[in-house]
Write a protein that holds these residues in place. Structure first.
Motif, PDB file in Angstrom:
ATOM      1  N   TYR A 129      10.241  -7.346 -14.035  1.00 35.24           N
ATOM      2  CA  TYR A 129       8.937  -6.707 -14.217  1.00 35.24           C
ATOM      3  C   TYR A 129       7.838  -7.470 -13.460  1.00 35.24           C
ATOM      4  O   TYR A 129       6.931  -6.864 -12.879  1.00 35.24           O
ATOM      5  N   MET A 130       7.924  -8.807 -13.487  1.00 34.03           N
ATOM      6  CA  MET A 130       6.919  -9.610 -12.796  1.00 34.03           C
ATOM      7  C   MET A 130       6.972  -9.354 -11.288  1.00 34.03           C
ATOM      8  O   MET A 130       5.930  -9.192 -10.635  1.00 34.03           O
ATOM      9  N   VAL A 131       8.184  -9.307 -10.734  1.00 34.76           N
ATOM     10  CA  VAL A 131       8.325  -9.070  -9.295  1.00 34.76           C
ATOM     11  C   VAL A 131       7.767  -7.701  -8.924  1.00 34.76           C
ATOM     12  O   VAL A 131       7.021  -7.555  -7.933  1.00 34.76           O
ATOM     13  N   GLY A 136       3.877  -4.694  -6.276  1.00 36.29           N
ATOM     14  CA  GLY A 136       3.088  -3.475  -6.356  1.00 36.29           C
ATOM     15  C   GLY A 136       1.621  -3.720  -6.088  1.00 36.29           C
ATOM     16  O   GLY A 136       0.982  -2.992  -5.316  1.00 36.29           O
ATOM     17  N   ILE A 137       1.060  -4.760  -6.717  1.00 42.43           N
ATOM     18  CA  ILE A 137      -0.361  -5.079  -6.510  1.00 42.43           C
ATOM     19  C   ILE A 137      -0.618  -5.447  -5.054  1.00 42.43           C
ATOM     20  O   ILE A 137      -1.597  -5.004  -4.437  1.00 42.43           O
ATOM     21  N   ALA A 138       0.274  -6.265  -4.497  1.00 46.40           N
ATOM     22  CA  ALA A 138       0.097  -6.672  -3.103  1.00 46.40           C
ATOM     23  C   ALA A 138       0.186  -5.476  -2.163  1.00 46.40           C
ATOM     24  O   ALA A 138      -0.608  -5.357  -1.212  1.00 46.40           O
ATOM     25  N   THR A 139       1.131  -4.581  -2.437  1.00 49.68           N
ATOM     26  CA  THR A 139       1.307  -3.413  -1.565  1.00 49.68           C
ATOM     27  C   THR A 139       0.089  -2.502  -1.612  1.00 49.68           C
ATOM     28  O   THR A 139      -0.412  -2.046  -0.579  1.00 49.68           O
ATOM     29  N   VAL A 140      -0.406  -2.225  -2.823  1.00 48.74           N
ATOM     30  CA  VAL A 140      -1.581  -1.364  -2.963  1.00 48.74           C
ATOM     31  C   VAL A 140      -2.790  -2.010  -2.294  1.00 48.74           C
ATOM     32  O   VAL A 140      -3.583  -1.339  -1.604  1.00 48.74           O
ATOM     33  N   ALA A 145      -6.404  -2.130   2.477  1.00 48.51           N
ATOM     34  CA  ALA A 145      -7.022  -2.897   3.558  1.00 48.51           C
ATOM     35  C   ALA A 145      -6.550  -2.428   4.933  1.00 48.51           C
ATOM     36  O   ALA A 145      -6.781  -3.112   5.930  1.00 48.51           O
ATOM     37  N   ASN A 146      -5.851  -1.279   4.969  1.00 44.75           N
ATOM     38  CA  ASN A 146      -5.374  -0.698   6.231  1.00 44.75           C
ATOM     39  C   ASN A 146      -4.404  -1.612   6.979  1.00 44.75           C
ATOM     40  O   ASN A 146      -4.452  -1.734   8.212  1.00 44.75           O
ATOM     41  N   ALA A 147      -3.518  -2.266   6.225  1.00 38.04           N
ATOM     42  CA  ALA A 147      -2.496  -3.089   6.861  1.00 38.04           C
ATOM     43  C   ALA A 147      -1.519  -2.198   7.622  1.00 38.04           C
ATOM     44  O   ALA A 147      -1.251  -1.061   7.214  1.00 38.04           O
ATOM     45  N   PRO A 148      -1.009  -2.683   8.734  1.00 44.24           N
ATOM     46  CA  PRO A 148      -0.051  -1.882   9.503  1.00 44.24           C
ATOM     47  C   PRO A 148       1.133  -1.449   8.631  1.00 44.24           C
ATOM     48  O   PRO A 148       1.574  -2.180   7.750  1.00 44.24           O
ATOM     49  N   LEU A 149       1.651  -0.277   8.903  1.00 50.41           N
ATOM     50  CA  LEU A 149       2.790   0.324   8.201  1.00 50.41           C
ATOM     51  C   LEU A 149       2.427   0.753   6.779  1.00 50.41           C
ATOM     52  O   LEU A 149       2.616   1.898   6.389  1.00 50.41           O
ATOM     53  N   TRP A 158       1.081   4.644  -3.456  1.00 52.31           N
ATOM     54  CA  TRP A 158       1.835   3.419  -3.711  1.00 52.31           C
ATOM     55  C   TRP A 158       1.771   3.042  -5.190  1.00 52.31           C
ATOM     56  O   TRP A 158       2.787   2.660  -5.797  1.00 52.31           O
ATOM     57  N   ALA A 159       0.568   3.128  -5.768  1.00 52.33           N
ATOM     58  CA  ALA A 159       0.413   2.771  -7.182  1.00 52.33           C
ATOM     59  C   ALA A 159       1.268   3.663  -8.063  1.00 52.33           C
ATOM     60  O   ALA A 159       1.942   3.186  -9.003  1.00 52.33           O
ATOM     61  N   THR A 160       1.281   4.957  -7.771  1.00 52.77           N
ATOM     62  CA  THR A 160       2.106   5.889  -8.548  1.00 52.77           C
ATOM     63  C   THR A 160       3.586   5.557  -8.408  1.00 52.77           C
ATOM     64  O   THR A 160       4.350   5.611  -9.383  1.00 52.77           O
ATOM     65  N   ALA A 161       3.993   5.203  -7.190  1.00 53.25           N
ATOM     66  CA  ALA A 161       5.400   4.877  -6.954  1.00 53.25           C
ATOM     67  C   ALA A 161       5.835   3.655  -7.766  1.00 53.25           C
ATOM     68  O   ALA A 161       6.913   3.638  -8.367  1.00 53.25           O
ATOM     69  N   PHE A 162       4.975   2.625  -7.797  1.00 51.42           N
ATOM     70  CA  PHE A 162       5.341   1.417  -8.543  1.00 51.42           C
ATOM     71  C   PHE A 162       5.284   1.656 -10.055  1.00 51.42           C
ATOM     72  O   PHE A 162       6.072   1.068 -10.808  1.00 51.42           O
TER      73      PHE A 162
END
Length: 213
Positions: A129-131, A136-140, A145-149, A158-162
């Motif tokens: 759960y921690m991972v 999830g937080i980092a990805t969102v 921040a408009n990171a590539p990919l 992304w938030a919904t997916a996690f």
């Protein structure tokens, strides 16, 4: 007068029993048979007979159904003479000796965080759960921040997916526990890795004769 009566009444109310100390929890769960007994008792609300509990634990230890009579007698004797009296002293179970029936007591709830907390492969659910949460937080955040990919997919998606992944993990965890209960297979808790090599007979009285049913 009413105030004095209320104060007097409050003074006679029993204080809640203190929680189990970490040392008590360790002493209870360091033995495999006690842990198996508690997991079986937690799987249902009805009282369990000593014979039924012995059969279940002997099946888990031997992998045979029905288990050999010698294994069942060993479990029966150690539960009756050693493990159940210990759990009763800590107010974790209620053991009715006349009918040989066992049920959980109020203090059993103190052990809930330490039982059934690992995956089928021995990993920690809490770690998973921690991972998921950190990734999830980092990805969102990176998507926002408009990171590539990552920015190709919107942050809310992304938030919904996690969140869906979290829900799937919860369903998987409780589904595993239910399957383990039905198959009488034990999921080994790893809350104290230093005691991973414990044996079921560490403080059993293996040579004691089984009590009469």
């Amino acid at each position: 007068m009413a105030t004095q009566l209320e104060a007097s009444t409050r003074g006679t109310e029993p204080e809640p029993a203190p929680r189990l100390s970490p040392n008590d929890i360790h002493n209870v769960l360091r033995n495999e048979r006690r842990t198996l007994a508690l997991e079986e008792l937690r799987s249902g609300n009805a009282p369990v007979t000593l014979r039924s509990l012995s059969e279940t634990i002997a099946e888990a230890e031997t992998g045979e159904s029905p288990p050999p009579r010698g294994a069942r007698d060993s479990v029966y004797a150690s539960l009756h003479q050693t493990h159940l009296p210990m759990l009763e002293r800590h107010d974790i179970v209620e053991y009715e000796r006349q009918g040989k029936e066992i049920r959980l007591a109020e203090r059993a709830r103190d052990l809930d965080p330490y039982l059934n907390v690992t995956t089928a492969r021995g990993g920690s659910w809490q770690f998973r759960y921690m991972v998921i949460g950190v990734v999830g937080i980092a990805t969102v955040g990176l998507a926002a921040a408009n990171a590539p990919l990552l920015s190709v997919v919107a942050g809310p998606i992304w938030a919904t997916a996690f969140l869906a992944l979290f829900a799937a993990e919860i369903v998987l965890q409780y589904g595993q526990q239910e399957l383990g209960r039905r198959s009488k297979q034990r999921v080994v808790p790893n809350w104290l890795p230093s005691f991973a090599n414990r044996t079921s007979g560490r403080d059993d009285r293996e040579n004691a004769a089984p009590a009469d049913d």
